[in-house]
Every structure is written in C-alpha cells, then in structure tokens.
Design a protein around this motif. Sequence first.
Motif, PDB file in Angstrom:
ATOM      1  N   SER A  25       0.809  -1.408  -0.120  1.00 29.21           N
ATOM      2  CA  SER A  25       0.042   0.069  -0.087  1.00 29.21           C
ATOM      3  C   SER A  25       0.554   1.258   0.166  1.00 29.21           C
ATOM      4  CB  SER A  25      -0.674   0.241   0.862  1.00 29.21           C
ATOM      5  OG  SER A  25      -1.313   1.232   1.062  1.00 29.21           O
ATOM      6  N   GLU A  26       0.228   2.230  -0.673  1.00 27.18           N
ATOM      7  CA  GLU A  26       1.071   3.319  -0.794  1.00 27.18           C
ATOM      8  C   GLU A  26       0.663   4.286   0.255  1.00 27.18           C
ATOM      9  OE1 GLU A  26       1.887   5.414  -4.570  1.00 27.18           O
ATOM     10  OE2 GLU A  26       1.632   2.913  -5.458  1.00 27.18           O
ATOM     11  N   SER A  27      -0.151   3.992   0.676  1.00 28.38           N
ATOM     12  CA  SER A  27      -0.899   4.990   2.080  1.00 28.38           C
ATOM     13  C   SER A  27       0.107   4.057   3.704  1.00 28.38           C
ATOM     14  CB  SER A  27      -2.386   5.630   1.943  1.00 28.38           C
ATOM     15  OG  SER A  27      -2.589   4.166   1.765  1.00 28.38           O
ATOM     16  N   GLY A  28      -0.747   4.758   4.235  1.00 28.21           N
ATOM     17  CA  GLY A  28      -0.677   4.415   5.752  1.00 28.21           C
ATOM     18  C   GLY A  28       0.896   4.605   6.718  1.00 28.21           C
ATOM     19  N   THR A  29       0.844   3.881   7.723  1.00 25.86           N
ATOM     20  CA  THR A  29       2.005   3.889   8.605  1.00 25.86           C
ATOM     21  C   THR A  29       2.988   1.965   8.212  1.00 25.86           C
ATOM     22  OG1 THR A  29       0.332   4.382  10.700  1.00 25.86           O
ATOM     23  CG2 THR A  29       2.797   3.188  10.516  1.00 25.86           C
ATOM     24  N   GLY A  30       4.451   2.709   8.003  1.00 21.06           N
ATOM     25  CA  GLY A  30       5.201   1.218   7.964  1.00 21.06           C
ATOM     26  C   GLY A  30       6.235   1.774   8.647  1.00 21.06           C
ATOM     27  N   MET A  31       7.244   0.842   7.581  1.00 15.77           N
ATOM     28  CA  MET A  31       8.785   0.871   8.998  1.00 15.77           C
ATOM     29  C   MET A  31       9.705   1.249   8.173  1.00 15.77           C
ATOM     30  SD  MET A  31       9.197  -2.384  11.088  1.00 15.77           S
ATOM     31  CE  MET A  31       7.922  -1.749  12.206  1.00 15.77           C
ATOM     32  N   VAL A  32      10.908   2.135   8.155  1.00 17.15           N
ATOM     33  CA  VAL A  32      12.361   1.890   7.617  1.00 17.15           C
ATOM     34  C   VAL A  32      13.290   1.624   8.386  1.00 17.15           C
ATOM     35  CG1 VAL A  32      11.770   3.087   5.581  1.00 17.15           C
ATOM     36  CG2 VAL A  32      12.859   4.335   8.127  1.00 17.15           C
ATOM     37  N   ILE A  33      14.128   1.175   8.122  1.00 19.10           N
ATOM     38  CA  ILE A  33      15.120   0.573   8.674  1.00 19.10           C
ATOM     39  C   ILE A  33      16.534   1.453   8.433  1.00 19.10           C
ATOM     40  CG2 ILE A  33      16.929  -1.469   9.327  1.00 19.10           C
ATOM     41  CD1 ILE A  33      14.664  -2.780   9.597  1.00 19.10           C
ATOM     42  N   ALA A  34      17.144   2.004   9.919  1.00 17.41           N
ATOM     43  CA  ALA A  34      17.661   3.384  10.255  1.00 17.41           C
ATOM     44  C   ALA A  34      19.160   3.210  10.385  1.00 17.41           C
ATOM     45  CB  ALA A  34      16.850   3.968  11.266  1.00 17.41           C
ATOM     46  N   ASN A  35      19.078   1.585  11.290  1.00 22.14           N
ATOM     47  CA  ASN A  35      20.370   0.846  11.460  1.00 22.14           C
ATOM     48  C   ASN A  35      20.613  -0.618  10.980  1.00 22.14           C
ATOM     49  OD1 ASN A  35      23.621   1.228  11.644  1.00 22.14           O
ATOM     50  ND2 ASN A  35      22.376   0.229  14.116  1.00 22.14           N
ATOM     51  N   LEU A  36      21.636  -1.056  10.683  1.00 19.55           N
ATOM     52  CA  LEU A  36      21.803  -3.005  11.387  1.00 19.55           C
ATOM     53  C   LEU A  36      22.833  -3.295  11.065  1.00 19.55           C
ATOM     54  CD1 LEU A  36      20.750  -5.640   9.972  1.00 19.55           C
ATOM     55  CD2 LEU A  36      21.280  -4.991   7.705  1.00 19.55           C
ATOM     56  N   GLU A  37      22.954  -4.195  12.283  1.00 25.31           N
ATOM     57  CA  GLU A  37      23.955  -4.376  12.844  1.00 25.31           C
ATOM     58  C   GLU A  37      24.190  -5.892  13.090  1.00 25.31           C
ATOM     59  OE1 GLU A  37      25.265  -2.868  16.664  1.00 25.31           O
ATOM     60  OE2 GLU A  37      24.888  -0.655  16.097  1.00 25.31           O
ATOM     61  N   ILE A  38      25.048  -6.639  12.998  1.00 23.82           N
ATOM     62  CA  ILE A  38      24.896  -8.226  12.963  1.00 23.82           C
ATOM     63  C   ILE A  38      26.733  -8.589  13.508  1.00 23.82           C
ATOM     64  CG2 ILE A  38      24.819 -10.080  10.493  1.00 23.82           C
ATOM     65  CD1 ILE A  38      23.591  -8.947   8.757  1.00 23.82           C
ATOM     66  N   ASP A  39      26.770  -9.683  14.133  1.00 25.04           N
ATOM     67  CA  ASP A  39      28.043 -10.198  14.706  1.00 25.04           C
ATOM     68  C   ASP A  39      28.157 -11.522  14.367  1.00 25.04           C
ATOM     69  OD1 ASP A  39      29.241  -7.613  15.846  1.00 25.04           O
ATOM     70  OD2 ASP A  39      27.653  -7.738  17.449  1.00 25.04           O
ATOM     71  N   TYR A  40      29.114 -12.208  14.126  1.00 25.19           N
ATOM     72  CA  TYR A  40      28.653 -13.814  13.235  1.00 25.19           C
ATOM     73  C   TYR A  40      29.604 -14.191  14.058  1.00 25.19           C
ATOM     74  CZ  TYR A  40      27.180 -11.169   8.398  1.00 25.19           C
ATOM     75  OH  TYR A  40      26.515 -10.466   7.963  1.00 25.19           O
ATOM     76  N   ILE A  41      28.660 -15.335  14.804  1.00 25.16           N
ATOM     77  CA  ILE A  41      29.726 -15.859  15.395  1.00 25.16           C
ATOM     78  C   ILE A  41      30.403 -17.530  14.752  1.00 25.16           C
ATOM     79  CG2 ILE A  41      29.233 -17.529  17.532  1.00 25.16           C
ATOM     80  CD1 ILE A  41      27.417 -14.872  18.601  1.00 25.16           C
ATOM     81  N   GLN A  42      29.318 -18.348  14.510  1.00 28.42           N
ATOM     82  CA  GLN A  42      29.160 -19.481  14.045  1.00 28.42           C
ATOM     83  C   GLN A  42      28.818 -19.652  12.170  1.00 28.42           C
ATOM     84  OE1 GLN A  42      29.106 -22.742  16.849  1.00 28.42           O
ATOM     85  NE2 GLN A  42      26.380 -22.264  17.100  1.00 28.42           N
TER      86      GLN A  42
END
Length: 139
Positions: free
Chosen positions: A53-70
């Motif tokens: 939909s082009e109207s209403g409430t959505g969300m956008v990503i402002a930041n992304l962090e990933i730590d890889y362990i295995q």
Amino acid sequence: MSFEYTTEVEVRYTDIDTYGHVNNATYATYFEEARIDYLHDVVDCGEALLSGSESGTGMVIANLEIDYIQPVRISDSVAVAVRVPRLGGKSFPFEYEVRTEDGVAATGETTVVTYDRDTESSRPIPEDWREAITEFEGL
C-alpha cells in the motif's frame, strides 16, 4: 531480558556461498523474515507492512548490525529469536539471535523508524503497536 519470540527460517540453496555456508548478507534477510513474523504475530500488522500500500504506517530500517559467531550450513535447522528491548518516540530496536542445533550462529540489531507513507516522513509509533509490544515484552 529473554527472547520470548522465535520463528523458523528456511535455509535455501541460494543462501549458500562458495565456502559452503550461508552468505553474510543473507543474515539480514533472516532478520527481516523474523521481524515480519514478529510484527504479524505480536502486533498484528505484518500483513499491512507487506501489502504494498502506498498509504498508512510503515517502517524503514535506520541501522543494521550483525555479529557472526559460527557458520550456518544448508543442512542446519535455523530459528531466529526476536525481541524489542525498548520503545522510543518514533523508533525502536529489534534484537536477534540466529540459532542452529550447535548454538547461536549470529546476533544482530536493527533500528526501525515508523514511517507515514502519505507524508513520506517519520511518525510516532502507533499506540496499538506500542501497547501490543509493551504487553508482549513486559516493558
């Protein structure tokens, strides 16, 4: 704070890189799949966010962090645990653990900003979202 929400994600053949494990960029997709499941199940708004939909409430990503362990391999069963540790005025973080039978493979965090599609600007977190997340997470 514990993770009260977990969802399964499928490891696809296209997720695997030349080293035989899930490519680093794919973890962001796993986070996204888990975030949408969380929003659908906890906030009951996952469908609306995906509706296109082009109207209403959505969300956008402002930041992304990933730590890889295995590494995660194609034969692994993968679950992603998700939690929201706090709520701001217009934004909030999601924290993640990517888990296999061998333990935690990666951790991460995204900060999302609630977004008014009509005005193309940030907006306060909808009150029904705030209430649902607060109740589920015990905030």
